[in-house]
Design a protein around this motif. Structure first.
Motif, PDB file in Angstrom:
ATOM      1  N   GLU A 140       1.029  -1.414  -0.138  1.00  0.00           N
ATOM      2  CA  GLU A 140      -0.082   0.004   0.240  1.00  0.00           C
ATOM      3  C   GLU A 140       1.070   1.211   0.074  1.00  0.00           C
ATOM      4  O   GLU A 140       2.171   1.395   0.433  1.00  0.00           O
ATOM      5  N   PRO A 141       0.002   2.541  -0.468  1.00  0.00           N
ATOM      6  CA  PRO A 141      -0.356   2.482  -1.207  1.00  0.00           C
ATOM      7  C   PRO A 141      -0.795   1.749  -2.908  1.00  0.00           C
ATOM      8  O   PRO A 141      -0.052   2.543  -3.122  1.00  0.00           O
ATOM      9  N   ASN A 142      -1.640   1.285  -3.392  1.00  0.00           N
ATOM     10  CA  ASN A 142      -2.254   1.024  -4.927  1.00  0.00           C
ATOM     11  C   ASN A 142      -2.710   1.629  -5.287  1.00  0.00           C
ATOM     12  O   ASN A 142      -2.867   1.167  -6.401  1.00  0.00           O
ATOM     13  N   ASN A 143      -3.297   2.679  -4.432  1.00  0.00           N
ATOM     14  CA  ASN A 143      -4.754   2.728  -5.479  1.00  0.00           C
ATOM     15  C   ASN A 143      -5.572   1.906  -6.529  1.00  0.00           C
ATOM     16  O   ASN A 143      -5.989   2.032  -7.681  1.00  0.00           O
ATOM     17  N   ALA A 144      -6.366   0.374  -5.466  1.00  0.00           N
ATOM     18  CA  ALA A 144      -7.058  -0.396  -6.496  1.00  0.00           C
ATOM     19  C   ALA A 144      -8.276   0.484  -7.314  1.00  0.00           C
ATOM     20  O   ALA A 144      -8.300  -0.512  -7.987  1.00  0.00           O
ATOM     21  N   LEU A 145      -8.880   1.316  -7.193  1.00  0.00           N
ATOM     22  CA  LEU A 145      -9.922   1.873  -7.475  1.00  0.00           C
ATOM     23  C   LEU A 145     -10.054   2.977  -8.043  1.00  0.00           C
ATOM     24  O   LEU A 145     -10.656   3.381  -8.748  1.00  0.00           O
ATOM     25  N   THR A 146      -8.792   3.067  -8.087  1.00  0.00           N
ATOM     26  CA  THR A 146      -8.934   4.475  -9.161  1.00  0.00           C
ATOM     27  C   THR A 146      -8.688   5.842  -8.733  1.00  0.00           C
ATOM     28  O   THR A 146      -8.506   6.723  -9.240  1.00  0.00           O
ATOM     29  N   ASP A 147      -9.481   5.693  -7.429  1.00  0.00           N
ATOM     30  CA  ASP A 147      -9.702   7.284  -6.719  1.00  0.00           C
ATOM     31  C   ASP A 147      -9.715   6.732  -5.292  1.00  0.00           C
ATOM     32  O   ASP A 147     -10.136   7.748  -4.911  1.00  0.00           O
ATOM     33  N   GLU A 148      -8.763   6.089  -5.016  1.00  0.00           N
ATOM     34  CA  GLU A 148      -8.074   6.158  -3.885  1.00  0.00           C
ATOM     35  C   GLU A 148      -7.413   7.082  -2.932  1.00  0.00           C
ATOM     36  O   GLU A 148      -6.611   7.550  -3.101  1.00  0.00           O
ATOM     37  N   LYS A 149      -7.632   8.349  -2.742  1.00  0.00           N
ATOM     38  CA  LYS A 149      -7.569   9.392  -2.336  1.00  0.00           C
ATOM     39  C   LYS A 149      -7.248  10.034  -1.166  1.00  0.00           C
ATOM     40  O   LYS A 149      -7.075  10.560  -0.250  1.00  0.00           O
ATOM     41  N   CYS A 150      -7.931   9.028  -0.313  1.00  0.00           N
ATOM     42  CA  CYS A 150      -8.223   8.988   1.501  1.00  0.00           C
ATOM     43  C   CYS A 150      -7.258   7.777   2.157  1.00  0.00           C
ATOM     44  O   CYS A 150      -7.371   7.052   1.579  1.00  0.00           O
ATOM     45  N   VAL A 151      -7.297   8.187   2.632  1.00  0.00           N
ATOM     46  CA  VAL A 151      -6.076   7.151   3.840  1.00  0.00           C
ATOM     47  C   VAL A 151      -7.157   6.499   5.639  1.00  0.00           C
ATOM     48  O   VAL A 151      -7.177   7.480   6.095  1.00  0.00           O
ATOM     49  N   GLU A 152      -7.447   4.967   5.592  1.00  0.00           N
ATOM     50  CA  GLU A 152      -7.532   4.758   6.926  1.00  0.00           C
ATOM     51  C   GLU A 152      -6.711   4.238   7.414  1.00  0.00           C
ATOM     52  O   GLU A 152      -5.406   4.042   6.840  1.00  0.00           O
ATOM     53  N   MET A 153      -7.267   3.712   8.870  1.00  0.00           N
ATOM     54  CA  MET A 153      -5.471   2.735   9.662  1.00  0.00           C
ATOM     55  C   MET A 153      -6.175   1.699   9.862  1.00  0.00           C
ATOM     56  O   MET A 153      -7.739   1.117  10.840  1.00  0.00           O
ATOM     57  N   TYR A 154      -5.663   0.398   9.708  1.00  0.00           N
ATOM     58  CA  TYR A 154      -6.466  -0.791   9.993  1.00  0.00           C
ATOM     59  C   TYR A 154      -6.025  -0.832  11.376  1.00  0.00           C
ATOM     60  O   TYR A 154      -6.026  -0.190  12.053  1.00  0.00           O
ATOM     61  N   SER A 155      -6.639  -1.847  12.506  1.00  0.00           N
ATOM     62  CA  SER A 155      -7.728  -2.407  13.383  1.00  0.00           C
ATOM     63  C   SER A 155      -7.096  -3.731  13.006  1.00  0.00           C
ATOM     64  O   SER A 155      -7.328  -4.843  11.773  1.00  0.00           O
ATOM     65  N   GLY A 156      -7.111  -4.713  14.623  1.00  0.00           N
ATOM     66  CA  GLY A 156      -7.059  -6.251  14.148  1.00  0.00           C
ATOM     67  C   GLY A 156      -5.659  -6.468  13.371  1.00  0.00           C
ATOM     68  O   GLY A 156      -4.095  -6.300  14.008  1.00  0.00           O
ATOM     69  N   VAL A 157      -5.026  -7.660  12.480  1.00  0.00           N
ATOM     70  CA  VAL A 157      -4.233  -8.216  12.143  1.00  0.00           C
ATOM     71  C   VAL A 157      -3.098  -6.919  12.226  1.00  0.00           C
ATOM     72  O   VAL A 157      -2.260  -6.963  12.097  1.00  0.00           O
ATOM     73  N   ASN A 158      -3.360  -6.019  11.275  1.00  0.00           N
ATOM     74  CA  ASN A 158      -2.247  -4.593  10.907  1.00  0.00           C
ATOM     75  C   ASN A 158      -2.674  -3.299  11.431  1.00  0.00           C
ATOM     76  O   ASN A 158      -2.757  -2.485  11.091  1.00  0.00           O
ATOM     77  N   HIS A 159      -2.721  -3.966  12.907  1.00  0.00           N
ATOM     78  CA  HIS A 159      -3.710  -2.748  13.671  1.00  0.00           C
ATOM     79  C   HIS A 159      -2.386  -1.462  13.229  1.00  0.00           C
ATOM     80  O   HIS A 159      -1.118  -1.508  13.906  1.00  0.00           O
ATOM     81  N   GLY A 160      -2.611   0.132  12.805  1.00  0.00           N
ATOM     82  CA  GLY A 160      -1.888   0.730  13.823  1.00  0.00           C
ATOM     83  C   GLY A 160      -1.577   0.858  11.758  1.00  0.00           C
ATOM     84  O   GLY A 160      -1.260   2.315  11.552  1.00  0.00           O
ATOM     85  N   LYS A 161      -1.579  -0.045  10.714  1.00  0.00           N
ATOM     86  CA  LYS A 161      -1.217  -0.140   9.432  1.00  0.00           C
ATOM     87  C   LYS A 161      -2.554   1.196   8.852  1.00  0.00           C
ATOM     88  O   LYS A 161      -3.210   0.699   8.441  1.00  0.00           O
ATOM     89  N   TRP A 162      -0.925   1.716   7.626  1.00  0.00           N
ATOM     90  CA  TRP A 162      -2.513   2.990   6.414  1.00  0.00           C
ATOM     91  C   TRP A 162      -2.519   1.858   5.690  1.00  0.00           C
ATOM     92  O   TRP A 162      -1.947   0.789   4.888  1.00  0.00           O
ATOM     93  N   ASN A 163      -4.165   2.443   4.830  1.00  0.00           N
ATOM     94  CA  ASN A 163      -4.180   2.001   3.604  1.00  0.00           C
ATOM     95  C   ASN A 163      -5.131   3.182   2.533  1.00  0.00           C
ATOM     96  O   ASN A 163      -5.767   3.764   3.156  1.00  0.00           O
ATOM     97  N   ASP A 164      -4.377   3.107   1.566  1.00  0.00           N
ATOM     98  CA  ASP A 164      -5.781   4.506   0.376  1.00  0.00           C
ATOM     99  C   ASP A 164      -7.119   3.315   0.351  1.00  0.00           C
ATOM    100  O   ASP A 164      -6.986   2.428  -0.093  1.00  0.00           O
ATOM    101  N   ASP A 165      -7.723   4.481   0.530  1.00  0.00           N
ATOM    102  CA  ASP A 165      -9.291   4.291  -0.137  1.00  0.00           C
ATOM    103  C   ASP A 165     -10.300   5.019  -0.623  1.00  0.00           C
ATOM    104  O   ASP A 165      -9.375   6.752  -0.198  1.00  0.00           O
TER     105      ASP A 165
END
Length: 380
Positions: free
Chosen positions: A126-151
């Protein structure tokens, strides 16, 4: 203070003391049923972090954070990441938490302060822009707790906000209030020092240059932080250097002090082997120069010149010490030029006179309405 709501109408209060290596951190957990949504309030000495169990889009999240707190959260170092991982609810599946990172003009930018990201905590690939408009960022919880992902910004997730603790009166006028995760601190502004930042930096004392003037002013004194000194020179002298100096926070002036140098006129050009005697130097202000030609030569031009305060000579140049032949050629040339100009002017005046005579014959009132022509009269 950590508030965790219950689903019942009763209120239950619990206290928890947690010991750490650096000392004792007191956290009080109070459970309150609030009906529509749950509120988690994590209090520290500096920033406070806030969340809500109502999911919303990224734009709605920021609006909600700005309305109730300061802004959507900024995660600027690993310390903040670990703090949030400890205090936010651990979720095993989406939706996760929106943070204040957004792609603006191709750069991942913290919207709360406009800074381009320098600390990054992206999840793998990540970030991979999988949906071509992923310009905002979320913070994971659980397995990847604290990691970021573009969405995509239109997706709904839980908000995370921060609230600044620095107030207008948190520090003195000479201090800056800096927010930190576990505290806020007051630091001296550039140019101030001391236990309470009461000492103002001073620059070296300046004085007016010879043949010049200086005028200084400043909030903390004429030669202290941010003070300005302006320089000017007397007539016949020009300023060499910067006309205005400023005292920097480092305790040094931004430029070396200027000086006043005597005005110099550009050198006179003398041809034909003549001599030039000047009273105060060849090109100095107020210097008067006299030209003397060798025996048998005549001076074409003025015999005396004075250098003015503006750097110009009072008389024309170049000068020529000409022999008799050169003098005769120059004299003949001047006569030819005079005759040519005289004939040209006469022809122009004759033509104007003929035109005037014709207009007077056609209109007797013309003479009363017009003034006589200027210039010499020429014979027919």
């Amino acid at each position: 203070m950590n508030k965790i709501p219950l689903t019942t109408s009763d209120s239950v209060e619990r206290s928890l003391k947690k010991t750490t290596t650096g000392g004792v951190v007191k956290l009080r957990a109070i459970s309150v049923h609030i009906g529509v949504f749950w509120l988690i309030l994590v209090s520290v000495e500096g920033w406070t972090y806030h969340s809500d169990n109502t999911i919303m889009t990224w734009n709605e999240t920021r609006e909600w954070c700005q309305k109730h707190y300061t802004d959507i959260v900024v995660i600027h170092n690993e310390n903040v990441t670990q703090f949030l991982k400890t205090l936010l609810e651990n979720k095993t599946s989406s939706p996760y938490f929106w943070i204040g990172l957004k792609k603006i003009n191709g750069n991942w930018t913290w919207v709360a302060n406009g800074q381009i990201v320098n600390y990054e905590n992206w999840a793998d690939k990540e970030p991979n822009n999988a949906l071509t408009d992923e310009k905002c960022v979320e913070m994971y919880s659980g397995v990847n707790h604290g990691k970021w992902n573009d969405d995509g910004c239109s997706k709904k997730k839980y908000p995370v906000c921060h609230k600044a603790q620095c107030l207008n009166n948190s520090c003195s006028n000479n201090e800056l209030c800096k927010e930190q995760v576990n505290n806020f601190t007051c630091v001296c502004k550039p140019g101030f020092s001391g236990a309470r930042c009461e000492t103002v930096v001073s620059c070296e004392q300046l004085s007016a240059p010879p043949h010049g003037w200086m005028k200084c002013s400043g909030l903390y004194g004429n030669h202290s932080l941010n003070s300005n000194c302006k320089f000017s020179c007397a007539g016949g002298y020009k300023l060499s250097g910067t006309a205005e100096l400023k005292c920097n926070s480092s305790g040094a002036w931004n430029e070396p002090p200027p000086s006043c140098a005597a005005v110099e006129c550009f050198p006179l050009l003398l041809f034909g082997g003549g001599m030039m005697n000047c009273t105060e130097g060849l090109d100095s202000f107020r210097s008067t120069c006299r030209v003397q030609c060798p025996p048998g030569r005549l001076l074409l031009g003025f015999t005396e010149f004075t250098c003015r305060a503006d750097g110009m000579w009072e008389s024309s140049f170049p000068l020529i010490c000409a022999n008799l032949v050169h003098f005769q050629i120059a004299l003949l040339a001047s006569v030819v030029i005079s005759v040519f100009c005289g004939c040209f002017c006469c022809r122009k005046n004759k033509k104007a006179a003929r035109l005037r005579t014709q207009q007077e014959m056609l209109n007797p009132a013309f003479e009363a309405e017009h003034t006589p022509l200027d210039g010499p009269l020429c014979s027919a």
